[in-house]
Write a protein that holds these residues in place. Structure first.
Motif, PDB file in Angstrom:
ATOM      1  N   ARG A 182      14.948 -26.504   3.383  1.00 14.82           N
ATOM      2  CA  ARG A 182      14.595 -27.507   4.473  1.00 14.82           C
ATOM      3  C   ARG A 182      13.226 -27.209   5.184  1.00 14.82           C
ATOM      4  N   TYR A 183      12.299 -27.866   5.318  1.00 16.66           N
ATOM      5  CA  TYR A 183      11.151 -27.438   5.723  1.00 16.66           C
ATOM      6  C   TYR A 183      11.105 -26.929   7.129  1.00 16.66           C
ATOM      7  N   ASP A 184      11.472 -27.930   8.191  1.00 13.52           N
ATOM      8  CA  ASP A 184      11.246 -27.634   9.341  1.00 13.52           C
ATOM      9  C   ASP A 184      11.960 -26.449  10.058  1.00 13.52           C
ATOM     10  N   GLU A 185      13.394 -26.228   9.475  1.00 14.93           N
ATOM     11  CA  GLU A 185      14.213 -25.480   9.815  1.00 14.93           C
ATOM     12  C   GLU A 185      13.513 -23.940   9.273  1.00 14.93           C
ATOM     13  N   SER A 186      13.116 -23.899   8.041  1.00 12.92           N
ATOM     14  CA  SER A 186      12.650 -22.832   7.507  1.00 12.92           C
ATOM     15  C   SER A 186      11.331 -22.511   7.781  1.00 12.92           C
ATOM     16  N   TRP A 187      10.211 -23.431   8.064  1.00 16.00           N
ATOM     17  CA  TRP A 187       8.875 -23.149   8.159  1.00 16.00           C
ATOM     18  C   TRP A 187       8.281 -23.108   9.644  1.00 16.00           C
ATOM     19  N   GLY A 188       9.374 -23.726  10.522  1.00 17.43           N
ATOM     20  CA  GLY A 188       8.624 -24.145  11.840  1.00 17.43           C
ATOM     21  C   GLY A 188       8.517 -22.745  12.328  1.00 17.43           C
ATOM     22  N   PRO A 189       9.200 -21.662  12.848  1.00 16.34           N
ATOM     23  CA  PRO A 189       8.971 -20.417  13.037  1.00 16.34           C
ATOM     24  C   PRO A 189       7.779 -19.850  12.419  1.00 16.34           C
ATOM     25  N   VAL A 190       7.818 -19.701  11.035  1.00 20.48           N
ATOM     26  CA  VAL A 190       6.873 -19.203  10.284  1.00 20.48           C
ATOM     27  C   VAL A 190       5.331 -19.685  10.508  1.00 20.48           C
ATOM     28  N   ASN A 191       5.458 -21.000  10.762  1.00 20.45           N
ATOM     29  CA  ASN A 191       4.107 -21.567  10.893  1.00 20.45           C
ATOM     30  C   ASN A 191       3.435 -21.214  12.486  1.00 20.45           C
ATOM     31  N   LEU A 221      -2.588 -24.467  15.246  1.00 21.31           N
ATOM     32  CA  LEU A 221      -1.434 -25.383  14.709  1.00 21.31           C
ATOM     33  C   LEU A 221      -1.809 -26.545  14.511  1.00 21.31           C
ATOM     34  N   LEU A 222      -2.644 -27.174  15.531  1.00 26.55           N
ATOM     35  CA  LEU A 222      -2.934 -28.664  15.528  1.00 26.55           C
ATOM     36  C   LEU A 222      -3.686 -28.684  14.371  1.00 26.55           C
ATOM     37  N   ALA A 223      -4.899 -28.042  14.016  1.00 30.77           N
ATOM     38  CA  ALA A 223      -6.048 -28.101  13.218  1.00 30.77           C
ATOM     39  C   ALA A 223      -5.260 -27.912  11.792  1.00 30.77           C
ATOM     40  N   ALA A 224      -4.088 -27.233  11.667  1.00 35.02           N
ATOM     41  CA  ALA A 224      -3.465 -26.891  10.347  1.00 35.02           C
ATOM     42  C   ALA A 224      -2.289 -28.114  10.080  1.00 35.02           C
ATOM     43  N   GLY A 225      -1.984 -28.795  11.211  1.00 35.12           N
ATOM     44  CA  GLY A 225      -0.996 -30.032  11.031  1.00 35.12           C
ATOM     45  C   GLY A 225       0.108 -29.751  11.690  1.00 35.12           C
ATOM     46  N   MET A 226       0.303 -29.091  12.480  1.00 29.58           N
ATOM     47  CA  MET A 226       1.790 -28.823  13.259  1.00 29.58           C
ATOM     48  C   MET A 226       1.504 -29.193  14.634  1.00 29.58           C
ATOM     49  N   ASP A 227       2.383 -30.024  15.356  1.00 28.92           N
ATOM     50  CA  ASP A 227       2.408 -30.384  16.742  1.00 28.92           C
ATOM     51  C   ASP A 227       3.115 -29.145  17.369  1.00 28.92           C
ATOM     52  N   PRO A 228       2.321 -28.587  18.096  1.00 28.81           N
ATOM     53  CA  PRO A 228       2.944 -27.067  18.841  1.00 28.81           C
ATOM     54  C   PRO A 228       4.041 -27.325  19.844  1.00 28.81           C
ATOM     55  N   VAL A 229       4.107 -28.698  20.237  1.00 26.05           N
ATOM     56  CA  VAL A 229       5.201 -29.052  21.193  1.00 26.05           C
ATOM     57  C   VAL A 229       6.535 -29.631  20.502  1.00 26.05           C
ATOM     58  N   SER A 230       6.293 -30.426  19.507  1.00 27.71           N
ATOM     59  CA  SER A 230       7.499 -31.236  18.839  1.00 27.71           C
ATOM     60  C   SER A 230       7.972 -30.106  17.799  1.00 27.71           C
ATOM     61  N   GLY A 231       7.010 -29.453  17.266  1.00 29.32           N
ATOM     62  CA  GLY A 231       7.334 -28.746  16.001  1.00 29.32           C
ATOM     63  C   GLY A 231       7.042 -29.377  14.759  1.00 29.32           C
ATOM     64  N   GLN A 232       6.714 -30.679  14.714  1.00 28.72           N
ATOM     65  CA  GLN A 232       6.792 -31.519  13.647  1.00 28.72           C
ATOM     66  C   GLN A 232       5.420 -31.007  12.813  1.00 28.72           C
ATOM     67  N   THR A 233       5.508 -31.197  11.564  1.00 29.13           N
ATOM     68  CA  THR A 233       4.490 -30.792  10.716  1.00 29.13           C
ATOM     69  C   THR A 233       4.089 -32.145   9.912  1.00 29.13           C
TER      70      THR A 233
END
Length: 238
Positions: A22-31, A50-62
Motif C-alpha cells: 500500500r503506497y500511502d502507509e508504506s511510503w508516506g514516512p519514507v518520502n 515534497l511539493l515539487a516531487a508530488g507529495m502534499d506535505p500537509v495531507s500526505g497525499q502523493t
C-alpha cells in the motif's frame, strides 16, 4: 495456461509500490525522510521539495504519476536538486537508494502475499516484479514477505533492463520465462506501468487502486481496473 475472463495469460508482471504494498502507509514516512535528507537540515526547504516531487506535505497525499509516485532514485534526486536541494544529484541518488532499501521494513502489504502468490503459482502462472525501486529493495521486500520462492523474475531501475515506461523490464521477464508479451498481464498503479505494458505488447494491462493512481488516471490505459491484486486469482482462473 489459464482461462477465466482473459484466456491465454500465462504470466503476471507486478509493479511493487502501490501494487504489492500500500503506497500511502508504506511510503508516506519514507518520502518525508527523503525530503529531509535532500534538504540538508533546511526545515523550510523540506516541504518545498515534497511539493515539487508530488507529495502534499500537509495531507500526505502523493499525486499520481509524480516523481515520488513513479520515479526512481536517480530521477527523484534530480528533481530534488532542481527544486533547490544543495546535495549533488549523484550523491543524493546513493543516499535515497540506501533509504529505500531500509524502507522495506516498514512496507505494508496489500494482502497476505504468501497465500496469494502460492495460489497464483498453483494456477501455473509465471510471476515477476518490475519496479522503479532498486533491485536490492525489491528482493528484500520479496524475502520479507516470504514470496521470493514463487518469484521467477525481478527487475529494478538498476537491473539493466531500462526504466519505465520503456518496454525492457517486461521483455526481460518474457526472455527469462519463455513467454510471449501477449501472454503477460502487466499489473500496476501508475500510468508508467501501463505504458510499459503497451510498449512491450502485453496481452493484458491491469490498473490497481491501492497506490497513487485513480480510476480516472488509469482507465484509459488499462484493459481493466481492479480494487487490488486479490481479484487476480478469480480474474485469471480457468
Amino acid at each position: 495456461m489459464t482461462g477465466g475472463r482473459f484466456p491465454g495469460i500465462a504470466g503476471i508482471l507486478f509493479d511493487k509500490d502501490g501494487t504489492l504494498i500500500r503506497y500511502d502507509e508504506s511510503w508516506g514516512p519514507v518520502n518525508r525522510e527523503a525530503a529531509r535528507i535532500a534538504s540538508a537540515g533546511d526545515a523550510d526547504l523540506e516541504p518545498r521539495l515534497l511539493l515539487a516531487a508530488g507529495m502534499d506535505p500537509v495531507s500526505g497525499q502523493t499525486r499520481a504519476d509524480s516523481l515520488l509516485a513513479a520515479g526512481n532514485a536517480a530521477e527523484i534526486a534530480l528533481g530534488f536538486a532542481a527544486a533547490g536541494s544543495p546535495i549533488d544529484a549523484a550523491e543524493l541518488t546513493v543516499l535515497l537508494d540506501d533509504l529505500f532499501v531500509r524502507a522495506v521494513e516498514y512496507a505494508v502489504p496489500v494482502t497476505d502475499m504468501r497465500v496469494l502468490f502460492r495460489r497464483l503459482k498453483a494456477q501455473g502462472l509465471k510471476i515477476g516484479i518490475a519496479s522503479s525501486d532498486n533491485e536490492s529493495s525489491i528482493r528484500r521486500t520479496a524475502a520479507r514477505f516470504e514470496i521470493d520462492g514463487w518469484v521467477d523474475f525481478v527487475a529494478g531501475y538498476d537491473s539493466g533492463f531500462g526504466t519505465k515506461p520503456e518496454p525492457g523490464m517486461l521483455l526481460g521477464f518474457c526472455e527469462s520465462t519463455g513467454l510471449e508479451p501477449r501472454q503477460v498481464a502487466m499489473v500496476g498503479d501508475n500510468a508508467h506501468d501501463l505504458h510499459m505494458g503497451h510498449a512491450a505488447g502485453a496481452g493484458l494491462k491491469v490498473g490497481v487502486l491501492t497506490g497513487t493512481g485513480t480510476r480516472e488516471t488509469l482507465a484509459a490505459l488499462a484493459d481493466i481496473c481492479i480494487d487490488d491484486i486479490t481479484v487476480l486469482q478469480s480474474l485469471l482462473q480457468g
